[in-house]
Design a protein around this motif. Structure first.
Motif, PDB file in Angstrom:
ATOM      1  N   LEU A  23      -5.285  -2.685  -5.079  1.00 57.73           N
ATOM      2  CA  LEU A  23      -5.621  -1.309  -4.692  1.00 57.73           C
ATOM      3  C   LEU A  23      -6.105  -0.476  -5.873  1.00 57.73           C
ATOM      4  CD1 LEU A  23      -2.716  -0.405  -2.230  1.00 57.73           C
ATOM      5  CD2 LEU A  23      -5.043  -1.152  -1.690  1.00 57.73           C
ATOM      6  N   GLU A  81      -2.227  -3.877   3.385  1.00 56.77           N
ATOM      7  CA  GLU A  81      -2.992  -2.623   3.367  1.00 56.77           C
ATOM      8  C   GLU A  81      -2.319  -1.522   4.190  1.00 56.77           C
ATOM      9  OE1 GLU A  81      -5.867  -2.044   1.646  1.00 56.77           O
ATOM     10  OE2 GLU A  81      -5.903  -4.086   0.838  1.00 56.77           O
ATOM     11  N   ASP A  82      -1.275  -1.847   4.933  1.00 64.85           N
ATOM     12  CA  ASP A  82      -0.598  -0.913   5.828  1.00 64.85           C
ATOM     13  C   ASP A  82       0.058   0.212   5.034  1.00 64.85           C
ATOM     14  OD1 ASP A  82       0.792   0.368   7.860  1.00 64.85           O
ATOM     15  OD2 ASP A  82       2.197  -1.291   8.196  1.00 64.85           O
ATOM     16  N   ARG A  83      -0.338   1.435   5.320  1.00 65.45           N
ATOM     17  CA  ARG A  83       0.219   2.593   4.608  1.00 65.45           C
ATOM     18  C   ARG A  83       1.677   2.861   4.977  1.00 65.45           C
ATOM     19  NH1 ARG A  83      -3.488   5.848   1.913  1.00 65.45           N
ATOM     20  NH2 ARG A  83      -5.650   5.247   2.249  1.00 65.45           N
ATOM     21  N   ASP A  84       2.153   2.240   6.045  1.00 72.21           N
ATOM     22  CA  ASP A  84       3.549   2.410   6.449  1.00 72.21           C
ATOM     23  C   ASP A  84       4.443   1.303   5.887  1.00 72.21           C
ATOM     24  OD1 ASP A  84       3.035   4.726   7.932  1.00 72.21           O
ATOM     25  OD2 ASP A  84       2.461   3.551   9.693  1.00 72.21           O
ATOM     26  N   PHE A  85       3.915   0.512   4.968  1.00 76.12           N
ATOM     27  CA  PHE A  85       4.662  -0.545   4.288  1.00 76.12           C
ATOM     28  C   PHE A  85       5.239  -1.562   5.273  1.00 76.12           C
ATOM     29  CE2 PHE A  85       4.983   3.333   1.710  1.00 76.12           C
ATOM     30  CZ  PHE A  85       4.276   2.915   0.604  1.00 76.12           C
ATOM     31  N   HIS A  96      -9.678   1.490  -6.046  1.00 74.29           N
ATOM     32  CA  HIS A  96      -9.774   2.950  -6.089  1.00 74.29           C
ATOM     33  C   HIS A  96     -10.523   3.427  -7.330  1.00 74.29           C
ATOM     34  CE1 HIS A  96      -7.499   3.645  -2.490  1.00 74.29           C
ATOM     35  NE2 HIS A  96      -6.489   2.910  -2.941  1.00 74.29           N
ATOM     36  N   GLN A 148      -1.181  -6.320   6.706  1.00 75.11           N
ATOM     37  CA  GLN A 148       0.140  -5.804   6.344  1.00 75.11           C
ATOM     38  C   GLN A 148       0.165  -5.262   4.918  1.00 75.11           C
ATOM     39  OE1 GLN A 148       3.165  -8.746   7.026  1.00 75.11           O
ATOM     40  NE2 GLN A 148       3.148  -8.442   9.244  1.00 75.11           N
ATOM     41  N   CYS A 196      -2.546 -10.142  -3.403  1.00 81.09           N
ATOM     42  CA  CYS A 196      -1.990  -9.094  -4.262  1.00 81.09           C
ATOM     43  C   CYS A 196      -2.627  -9.094  -5.637  1.00 81.09           C
ATOM     44  CB  CYS A 196      -0.479  -9.253  -4.383  1.00 81.09           C
ATOM     45  SG  CYS A 196       0.423  -8.813  -2.885  1.00 81.09           S
ATOM     46  N   HIS A 222       0.451  -5.602  -5.544  1.00 83.89           N
ATOM     47  CA  HIS A 222      -0.786  -5.370  -4.783  1.00 83.89           C
ATOM     48  C   HIS A 222      -1.406  -4.031  -5.199  1.00 83.89           C
ATOM     49  CE1 HIS A 222      -3.071  -4.187  -1.074  1.00 83.89           C
ATOM     50  NE2 HIS A 222      -3.526  -5.417  -1.266  1.00 83.89           N
ATOM     51  N   GLY A 223      -0.566  -3.032  -5.382  1.00 82.39           N
ATOM     52  CA  GLY A 223      -1.063  -1.737  -5.834  1.00 82.39           C
ATOM     53  C   GLY A 223      -1.683  -1.809  -7.214  1.00 82.39           C
ATOM     54  N   LEU A 229       4.335  -5.555  -2.869  1.00 78.19           N
ATOM     55  CA  LEU A 229       3.532  -4.350  -2.613  1.00 78.19           C
ATOM     56  C   LEU A 229       3.178  -3.630  -3.911  1.00 78.19           C
ATOM     57  CD1 LEU A 229       5.384  -3.041   0.563  1.00 78.19           C
ATOM     58  CD2 LEU A 229       3.053  -3.978   0.459  1.00 78.19           C
TER      59      LEU A 229
END
Length: 177
Positions: free
Chosen positions: A168, A72-76, A172, A70, A32, A163-164, A160
């Protein structure tokens, strides 16, 4: 994701001195915080260059691969490696606090002293650090069970969010430049 007993056995076999939950928290904190997703993760997270890298097919390598996927999973679909509901509240909450201790340590190793956090990320990290200092209580009732469920979900979402902010977000921004 490998099961908790499988990771606990791997920790014991390697004499790592951390619980399976704390190790998973450390790995997740590392990832993360933007730490490299590589087979060398164990020596980075536990700050021990003498540790061997888990080989392909090893439960600890499977833990790394599953955790990274997990996150990176877009469905959380991210899950914490904790004892199941059949264990006592004391064991589950103790493991959750261990997970938070590992997370805060791994996150700090990956980000350094000045992580690029949003305001919400800063608050989440402070809350995780507070949970990392907590200790499990021996008794519990239905109210404590409900509180545990809320705290576990908060920890999952906080990881999460961080991590963003730190993994992420920078990725980006680089792809936009």
């Amino acid at each position: 994701m490998p099961a908790l007993p499988e990771i606990a056995a791997a920790c014991q076999a390697m004499r790592l001195g951390v619980s399976a939950s704390e190790l998973h928290g450390g790995l997740c904190g590392w990832l993360c915080g933007g730490g490299e997703n590589s087979p060398q993760w164990l020596r980075r997270v536990l700050v021990d260059e003498d540790l061997p890298a888990p080989g392909s097919g090893d439960p600890l390598d499977a833990l790394r691969l599953a955790s990274a996927a997990q996150l990176e999973d877009r469905d959380f679909g991210f899950e914490l490696l904790l004892p199941d509901a059949n264990d006592s509240l004391e064991a589950r909450s103790g493991a959750l606090f261990d997970w938070c201790r590992g997370f805060v340590g791994g996150f700090g190793l990956a980000t350094g002293a000045e992580p690029p956090l949003s305001e919400e990320g800063s608050e989440a990290l402070a809350d995780l650090a507070q949970l990392a200092r907590a200790t499990a209580e021996p008794d519990g009732d239905e109210e404590d069970e409900a509180a545990y469920a809320e705290i576990e979900e908060f920890v999952r979402v906080a990881a999460l969010l961080l991590h963003g902010d730190c993994a992420l977000g920078p990725r980006h921004r680089r792809s936009l430049n």
